[in-house]
Scaffold this motif. Sequence first.
Motif, PDB file in Angstrom:
ATOM      1  N   ARG A 214       0.837  -1.206   0.000  1.00  0.00           N
ATOM      2  CA  ARG A 214       0.000   0.000   0.000  1.00  0.00           C
ATOM      3  C   ARG A 214       0.869   1.252   0.000  1.00  0.00           C
ATOM      4  O   ARG A 214       0.460   2.301  -0.519  1.00  0.00           O
ATOM      5  CB  ARG A 214      -0.909   0.016   1.233  1.00  0.00           C
ATOM      6  N   GLU A 215       2.055   1.140   0.598  1.00  0.00           N
ATOM      7  CA  GLU A 215       2.969   2.281   0.649  1.00  0.00           C
ATOM      8  C   GLU A 215       3.341   2.753  -0.754  1.00  0.00           C
ATOM      9  O   GLU A 215       3.705   3.911  -0.941  1.00  0.00           O
ATOM     10  CB  GLU A 215       4.219   1.884   1.440  1.00  0.00           C
ATOM     11  N   ARG A 216       3.258   1.853  -1.749  1.00  0.00           N
ATOM     12  CA  ARG A 216       3.562   2.204  -3.139  1.00  0.00           C
ATOM     13  C   ARG A 216       2.293   2.340  -3.986  1.00  0.00           C
ATOM     14  O   ARG A 216       2.357   2.297  -5.209  1.00  0.00           O
ATOM     15  CB  ARG A 216       4.471   1.139  -3.751  1.00  0.00           C
ATOM     16  N   GLY A 217       1.151   2.463  -3.325  1.00  0.00           N
ATOM     17  CA  GLY A 217      -0.089   2.670  -4.062  1.00  0.00           C
ATOM     18  C   GLY A 217      -0.734   1.406  -4.584  1.00  0.00           C
ATOM     19  O   GLY A 217      -1.689   1.478  -5.374  1.00  0.00           O
ATOM     20  N   ILE A 218      -0.253   0.230  -4.179  1.00  0.00           N
ATOM     21  CA  ILE A 218      -0.845  -1.040  -4.615  1.00  0.00           C
ATOM     22  C   ILE A 218      -1.888  -1.440  -3.576  1.00  0.00           C
ATOM     23  O   ILE A 218      -1.551  -1.907  -2.481  1.00  0.00           O
ATOM     24  CB  ILE A 218       0.228  -2.143  -4.760  1.00  0.00           C
ATOM     25  N   VAL A 219      -3.161  -1.236  -3.905  1.00  0.00           N
ATOM     26  CA  VAL A 219      -4.255  -1.436  -2.953  1.00  0.00           C
ATOM     27  C   VAL A 219      -4.860  -2.819  -3.175  1.00  0.00           C
ATOM     28  O   VAL A 219      -5.391  -3.098  -4.255  1.00  0.00           O
ATOM     29  CB  VAL A 219      -5.332  -0.349  -3.127  1.00  0.00           C
ATOM     30  N   PRO A 220      -4.792  -3.724  -2.192  1.00  0.00           N
ATOM     31  CA  PRO A 220      -5.263  -5.100  -2.413  1.00  0.00           C
ATOM     32  C   PRO A 220      -6.744  -5.180  -2.746  1.00  0.00           C
ATOM     33  O   PRO A 220      -7.163  -6.060  -3.500  1.00  0.00           O
ATOM     34  CB  PRO A 220      -4.931  -5.812  -1.098  1.00  0.00           C
ATOM     35  N   GLU A 221      -7.555  -4.269  -2.201  1.00  0.00           N
ATOM     36  CA  GLU A 221      -8.982  -4.290  -2.532  1.00  0.00           C
ATOM     37  C   GLU A 221      -9.204  -4.070  -4.025  1.00  0.00           C
ATOM     38  O   GLU A 221     -10.174  -4.584  -4.601  1.00  0.00           O
ATOM     39  CB  GLU A 221      -9.740  -3.212  -1.740  1.00  0.00           C
ATOM     40  N   GLU A 222      -8.317  -3.310  -4.660  1.00  0.00           N
ATOM     41  CA  GLU A 222      -8.441  -3.051  -6.096  1.00  0.00           C
ATOM     42  C   GLU A 222      -7.753  -4.131  -6.925  1.00  0.00           C
ATOM     43  O   GLU A 222      -8.145  -4.390  -8.066  1.00  0.00           O
ATOM     44  CB  GLU A 222      -7.835  -1.682  -6.426  1.00  0.00           C
ATOM     45  N   MET A 223      -6.723  -4.757  -6.365  1.00  0.00           N
ATOM     46  CA  MET A 223      -5.955  -5.764  -7.104  1.00  0.00           C
ATOM     47  C   MET A 223      -6.635  -7.132  -7.111  1.00  0.00           C
ATOM     48  O   MET A 223      -6.475  -7.910  -8.059  1.00  0.00           O
ATOM     49  CB  MET A 223      -4.566  -5.915  -6.484  1.00  0.00           C
ATOM     50  N   THR A 224      -7.365  -7.455  -6.047  1.00  0.00           N
ATOM     51  CA  THR A 224      -7.937  -8.802  -5.920  1.00  0.00           C
ATOM     52  C   THR A 224      -8.980  -9.041  -7.006  1.00  0.00           C
ATOM     53  O   THR A 224      -9.925  -8.265  -7.163  1.00  0.00           O
ATOM     54  CB  THR A 224      -8.573  -8.981  -4.532  1.00  0.00           C
ATOM     55  N   HIS A 225      -8.811 -10.127  -7.759  1.00  0.00           N
ATOM     56  CA  HIS A 225      -9.770 -10.460  -8.813  1.00  0.00           C
ATOM     57  C   HIS A 225     -10.819 -11.423  -8.275  1.00  0.00           C
ATOM     58  O   HIS A 225     -10.574 -12.137  -7.285  1.00  0.00           O
ATOM     59  CB  HIS A 225      -9.068 -11.050 -10.042  1.00  0.00           C
ATOM     60  N   PRO A 226     -11.994 -11.490  -8.877  1.00  0.00           N
ATOM     61  CA  PRO A 226     -13.090 -12.282  -8.295  1.00  0.00           C
ATOM     62  C   PRO A 226     -12.886 -13.783  -8.389  1.00  0.00           C
ATOM     63  O   PRO A 226     -13.492 -14.537  -7.628  1.00  0.00           O
ATOM     64  CB  PRO A 226     -14.314 -11.833  -9.109  1.00  0.00           C
ATOM     65  N   GLU A 227     -12.046 -14.247  -9.321  1.00  0.00           N
ATOM     66  CA  GLU A 227     -11.882 -15.683  -9.505  1.00  0.00           C
ATOM     67  C   GLU A 227     -10.449 -16.096  -9.163  1.00  0.00           C
ATOM     68  O   GLU A 227      -9.538 -15.273  -9.123  1.00  0.00           O
ATOM     69  CB  GLU A 227     -12.202 -16.084 -10.955  1.00  0.00           C
ATOM     70  N   ASP A 228     -10.261 -17.404  -8.905  1.00  0.00           N
ATOM     71  CA  ASP A 228      -8.934 -17.936  -8.628  1.00  0.00           C
ATOM     72  C   ASP A 228      -8.138 -18.061  -9.918  1.00  0.00           C
ATOM     73  O   ASP A 228      -8.622 -18.617 -10.908  1.00  0.00           O
ATOM     74  CB  ASP A 228      -9.034 -19.312  -7.957  1.00  0.00           C
ATOM     75  N   ARG A 229      -6.901 -17.551  -9.907  1.00  0.00           N
ATOM     76  CA  ARG A 229      -6.021 -17.653 -11.071  1.00  0.00           C
ATOM     77  C   ARG A 229      -4.674 -18.276 -10.691  1.00  0.00           C
ATOM     78  O   ARG A 229      -3.728 -18.230 -11.474  1.00  0.00           O
ATOM     79  CB  ARG A 229      -5.765 -16.261 -11.662  1.00  0.00           C
TER      80      ARG A 229
END
Length: 621
Positions: free
Chosen positions: A547-562
């Motif tokens: 998050r310190e570098r602007g990478i927000v997990p709520e925005e990065m997490t995709h709905p399906e398993d990859r």
Amino acid sequence: MPIRARADRSLVRAGARSRRVVRVDVTAPEAAQGAERPRLALSLVLDRSGSMEGKKIELAREAAVSAIRSLGERDRFAVVVYDHRVDVLQAAVDASAQSVDAAARTIERVEALGSTDLHGGWEAGCREAFGSISDQRLARVLLLSDGLANHGLTDRGEIARRASERRLSGVTTSTFGIGADYDEGLLSSMAEAGGGNFRYVATAGEIPRYVSDEMSEVLALSLPEAEIEVRGPEGLEVECPNEFPVRRVDGAFHVAIGSLVSEQRLSLLLDVRFPQAPEGDALPVRLGLRSRGEPAGGEPVDLVFTVAGHEANDRQPADEEVQRERARVEEKRSLRKALELNRDGDYRGAAAVAVKAAEQLLLYAPGNPEVEAISGRLGEEAEKVSREMNPVTRKLLHAGAYYSIKGRAVRGTTVIRSRFRTMTTARLDLIPALEEAAEAYRAAPVQSFGGYPDLFVEWPLPEPPDARAPLTASDEDLLASEVRVLWRPDQIPVTVVFTSRPLAGAAPWHWHEDLCVAIASTAGLCAPGGVSPSAFVAYQTFLHGLRERGIVPEEMTHPEDRGCLYDPCTTREGLERALSTATFCDECRQVLERAGLFPEPALSIADVIRSLAGAAAGGVN
């Protein structure tokens, strides 16, 4: 810049001796690649009194042998043992392979018996180390004891004074208190006055690890015998609430902050009291960093304070973060003193120390809600120290207070600058997982998270009747708020608090945006044979640390398993799969690449998570 400074207020009161609080932040330089470290004169002083019998003396012997085997041939060492007698097993000698082997054989024959001439043993170790000091060689004594000074010189104050004298002569003292019976007041004051480190070793099995921690620091110094030099107008007085030794030399104050390792970060406070001066005068204060008596690089920092009238002083804004830090240090300092009085059976005096400190904090920063909260907590601590305490609890609280005052993490380890400044914390049951994850990150070839672990010595939530009861929203708010009282956001932008209790909605974590704190739960995820707790800690550290570098997990997490670390991971099976593969899908890789985080440090982070998950499963994928 190796040193920065800021004050709680910039105006001082005309016609009065105003006190202002200055926070100093020091970052030790990185050791140059291939540079020779300072040579070392090491004295190991081992308690062999009767209480050390059994596993303690066995593991103390093991730790001592390991310590001397870690030395180089340019170093020197000595070994001293004591009970009611003091024996120099090995006089100071070059650390050649032959002398190390011979000393190891002698150490392995040490048995426990007798009473405890702690001062005599330590003094013999100091003499051996002092004889090997040179411009190119530092001297350090490591004292291991599980008991009291009950033979020879036993007065705490006098022993601490002699440790201070030895420090000024060039011999540093570090101490290790083992088990539940040692005198924490004595051993911590010896290390403090002696310019070294104090470490609480709860069980015999931890002795080798703590000695190894100390040796790792001693062999990685980049700023030996560091001091903050403070110069100001005639009549200036300087004290250090963190209780680093202060002395005045040639009109300047020297605050001895000890020897710092490569890229170590240290924050300390100075109480600066100004002489009386007429309104309108400017009072300059200059702070510089020194090592072994010489300037240590970087420009000094100049602060200018202005003398003003009462009305202007009363109106001036305060730096609330510095005020909060001063209150936090005062809380830990008074708690430490109260616990030492409690150990001596002076319960009334112990409570009085905490109550007085709580009252003074309210006068120092009236209207500051965070300082008021710290004052209230001190009032609660006064009640605890007013009666007999469990010795283990008292020692744990005492060590935690000492580490906090000295700017150290759990086990007394140093705080190292790292690419991301993320703190992990928990209560005692999860600390082993935090330590394992932190050490894996530190050992990675590409540094990402210094990941130093810390803990709530006193978990701020009451124990529920059912340990499986979820944390409520108010519980989480209390935890997150407590974190921000303990650690400043300018130094620790992101903190992850781990709990074994479930969270509302069975979520693996919740993010508290206003405080930059994540609450993560291991409940239902880290069952035996399932997800490794340390892998989960490493994963959550990565998830929120970026998050310190602007990478927000709520925005990065995709709905399906990859098969990606940004999979939803809402089930134990999904989490186990993501951590054991520890890869990034193409979409996430591109986002990380644009942020300058791929391929490194992202791939090294993934390697750490994968290795910890694989180790728990019986192998590394």
